[in-house]
Motif scaffolding. Structure first.
Motif, PDB file in Angstrom:
ATOM      1  N   PHE A  82     -35.577  60.669  -9.697  1.00 18.54           N
ATOM      2  CA  PHE A  82     -34.696  61.394  -8.779  1.00 18.54           C
ATOM      3  C   PHE A  82     -34.438  62.820  -9.263  1.00 18.54           C
ATOM      4  CE2 PHE A  82     -32.639  57.259  -7.085  1.00 18.54           C
ATOM      5  CZ  PHE A  82     -33.731  57.087  -6.239  1.00 18.54           C
ATOM      6  N   SER A  83     -34.308  62.998 -10.576  1.00 15.42           N
ATOM      7  CA  SER A  83     -34.077  64.339 -11.123  1.00 15.42           C
ATOM      8  C   SER A  83     -35.279  65.239 -10.886  1.00 15.42           C
ATOM      9  CB  SER A  83     -33.778  64.250 -12.616  1.00 15.42           C
ATOM     10  OG  SER A  83     -32.618  63.482 -12.846  1.00 15.42           O
ATOM     11  N   PRO A  91     -35.010  74.558  -7.457  1.00 16.80           N
ATOM     12  CA  PRO A  91     -35.400  75.044  -8.795  1.00 16.80           C
ATOM     13  C   PRO A  91     -34.267  75.752  -9.527  1.00 16.80           C
ATOM     14  CG  PRO A  91     -37.052  75.620  -7.138  1.00 16.80           C
ATOM     15  CD  PRO A  91     -35.850  75.138  -6.395  1.00 16.80           C
ATOM     16  N   ALA A  92     -33.324  76.330  -8.804  1.00 12.74           N
ATOM     17  CA  ALA A  92     -32.240  77.079  -9.449  1.00 12.74           C
ATOM     18  C   ALA A  92     -31.046  76.200  -9.790  1.00 12.74           C
ATOM     19  CB  ALA A  92     -31.797  78.224  -8.538  1.00 12.74           C
ATOM     20  N   ALA A  93     -31.171  74.880  -9.680  1.00 13.63           N
ATOM     21  CA  ALA A  93     -30.048  73.979  -9.966  1.00 13.63           C
ATOM     22  C   ALA A  93     -29.742  73.996 -11.455  1.00 13.63           C
ATOM     23  CB  ALA A  93     -30.390  72.566  -9.512  1.00 13.63           C
ATOM     24  N   PRO A  94     -28.486  73.932 -11.845  1.00 11.26           N
ATOM     25  CA  PRO A  94     -28.132  73.950 -13.278  1.00 11.26           C
ATOM     26  C   PRO A  94     -28.551  72.657 -13.969  1.00 11.26           C
ATOM     27  CG  PRO A  94     -26.193  73.567 -11.940  1.00 11.26           C
ATOM     28  CD  PRO A  94     -27.305  73.871 -10.977  1.00 11.26           C
ATOM     29  N   ILE A  95     -28.586  72.714 -15.294  1.00 11.79           N
ATOM     30  CA  ILE A  95     -28.989  71.560 -16.081  1.00 11.79           C
ATOM     31  C   ILE A  95     -27.986  70.425 -15.959  1.00 11.79           C
ATOM     32  CG2 ILE A  95     -27.841  72.369 -18.163  1.00 11.79           C
ATOM     33  CD1 ILE A  95     -31.234  70.531 -17.927  1.00 11.79           C
ATOM     34  N   GLN A  96     -26.725  70.767 -15.666  1.00 11.42           N
ATOM     35  CA  GLN A  96     -25.713  69.726 -15.524  1.00 11.42           C
ATOM     36  C   GLN A  96     -26.037  68.794 -14.353  1.00 11.42           C
ATOM     37  OE1 GLN A  96     -25.129  72.909 -15.867  1.00 11.42           O
ATOM     38  NE2 GLN A  96     -23.886  73.175 -17.732  1.00 11.42           N
ATOM     39  N   ALA A  97     -26.605  69.355 -13.300  1.00  9.49           N
ATOM     40  CA  ALA A  97     -26.974  68.521 -12.158  1.00  9.49           C
ATOM     41  C   ALA A  97     -28.096  67.552 -12.537  1.00  9.49           C
ATOM     42  CB  ALA A  97     -27.401  69.411 -10.992  1.00  9.49           C
ATOM     43  N   PHE A  98     -29.023  68.037 -13.344  1.00  5.56           N
ATOM     44  CA  PHE A  98     -30.126  67.183 -13.796  1.00  5.56           C
ATOM     45  C   PHE A  98     -29.601  66.015 -14.630  1.00  5.56           C
ATOM     46  CE2 PHE A  98     -33.390  66.176 -16.982  1.00  5.56           C
ATOM     47  CZ  PHE A  98     -34.448  65.831 -16.150  1.00  5.56           C
ATOM     48  N   GLY A 100     -26.569  64.854 -14.596  1.00  2.00           N
ATOM     49  CA  GLY A 100     -25.749  64.004 -13.740  1.00  2.00           C
ATOM     50  C   GLY A 100     -26.577  63.005 -12.956  1.00  2.00           C
ATOM     51  N   VAL A 101     -27.713  63.451 -12.460  1.00  2.18           N
ATOM     52  CA  VAL A 101     -28.597  62.531 -11.725  1.00  2.18           C
ATOM     53  C   VAL A 101     -29.119  61.443 -12.656  1.00  2.18           C
ATOM     54  CG1 VAL A 101     -30.762  62.360 -10.444  1.00  2.18           C
ATOM     55  CG2 VAL A 101     -29.215  64.262 -10.013  1.00  2.18           C
ATOM     56  N   LEU A 102     -29.424  61.793 -13.912  1.00  2.05           N
ATOM     57  CA  LEU A 102     -29.875  60.791 -14.880  1.00  2.05           C
ATOM     58  C   LEU A 102     -28.792  59.742 -15.128  1.00  2.05           C
ATOM     59  CD1 LEU A 102     -31.801  62.815 -17.636  1.00  2.05           C
ATOM     60  CD2 LEU A 102     -32.741  61.217 -15.970  1.00  2.05           C
ATOM     61  N   LEU A 103     -27.567  60.195 -15.312  1.00  3.18           N
ATOM     62  CA  LEU A 103     -26.477  59.254 -15.569  1.00  3.18           C
ATOM     63  C   LEU A 103     -26.214  58.353 -14.367  1.00  3.18           C
ATOM     64  CD1 LEU A 103     -23.992  61.595 -17.477  1.00  3.18           C
ATOM     65  CD2 LEU A 103     -25.533  59.857 -18.417  1.00  3.18           C
ATOM     66  N   VAL A 104     -26.322  58.919 -13.183  1.00  2.34           N
ATOM     67  CA  VAL A 104     -26.142  58.097 -11.982  1.00  2.34           C
ATOM     68  C   VAL A 104     -27.235  57.032 -11.889  1.00  2.34           C
ATOM     69  CG1 VAL A 104     -26.182  58.137  -9.461  1.00  2.34           C
ATOM     70  CG2 VAL A 104     -24.883  59.859 -10.708  1.00  2.34           C
TER      71      VAL A 104
END
Length: 208
Positions: A82-83, A91-98, A100-104
């Protein structure tokens, strides 16, 4: 997908004649490779496992902790997928979003696995691996290529010459028949002499 020209129709139980038998599957694989190298059509070859049986090996006991751990691993893989899709879309999404998707994904995998374990826990509380094995494996070939396959594997029957009839020496040779060197010519059996006649009692008294 077309299957024209194949000797065995799809779903048919016909497998041809057995040309070799092996206790290990690797031996059957090597035999098939030898047949293909000998230009036996691959569509005319089949490996048949005889004496099939299933073996279930127990790998461990299941619990909520084990279910949560395996669910976390599955969720991690799902989160990475999903990440990756999320990063490709933004492409400009911050690393925190990446992250967060992993944790979800991890949390979702753990939740689903624990839920599934709670449903099947009463019927099965252990983990296992199932496999199907055979007593031996037979390499079979279509009747049109049986002789060629046996020659390639060295299992073709060898032709034997019929044994010559023994020459009898007690019978005289026929006209034009040759006698083997060293053989003694047949000899006629000696004639039996007639036994002398025994004198009768009346003749002895007359002579006296």
């Amino acid at each position: 997908m077309s299957n024209q020209g194949a000797p065995f129709s799809q779903g048919s139980a016909e497998t041809g004649e057995t040309v070799a038998s092996f206790t290990q599957y690797e031996g059957a694989q090597k035999a098939v490779s030898a047949l293909i190298a000998a230009e036996v059509p691959a569509k005319e070859i089949a490996i048949v496992g005889a004496g099939l049986r299933s073996i279930e090996r127990i790998t461990g006991r299941l619990g909520y902790a084990t279910a949560a751990r395996s669910g976390a691993i599955n969720g991690l893989m799902l989160g990475v997928l999903f990440s990756f899709i999320f990063v490709l879309g933004s492409p400009a999404a911050p690393i925190q979003a990446f992250v967060g998707v992993l944790l979800v994904g991890i949390a979702l995998g753990m939740l689903l696995n624990i839920l599934m374990f709670s449903i099947v826990r009463r019927r099965r509380d252990y983990a296992s691996v199932m496999q199907v094995v055979a007593d031996h494996y037979e390499v079979k070939v279509a009747p049109a290529s049986v002789h060629k396959a046996r020659v390639a594997l060295g299992t073709a029957p060898t032709a034997t010459r019929p044994a010559a009839a023994p020459q009898r020496l007690d019978t005289p040779p026929r006209y034009g028949e040759r006698i083997a060197p060293g053989a003694q010519p047949p000899q006629a059996a000696p004639a039996e002499r007639p036994a002398p006649a025994e004198p009768q009692p009346g003749q002895d008294e007359e002579r006296a």
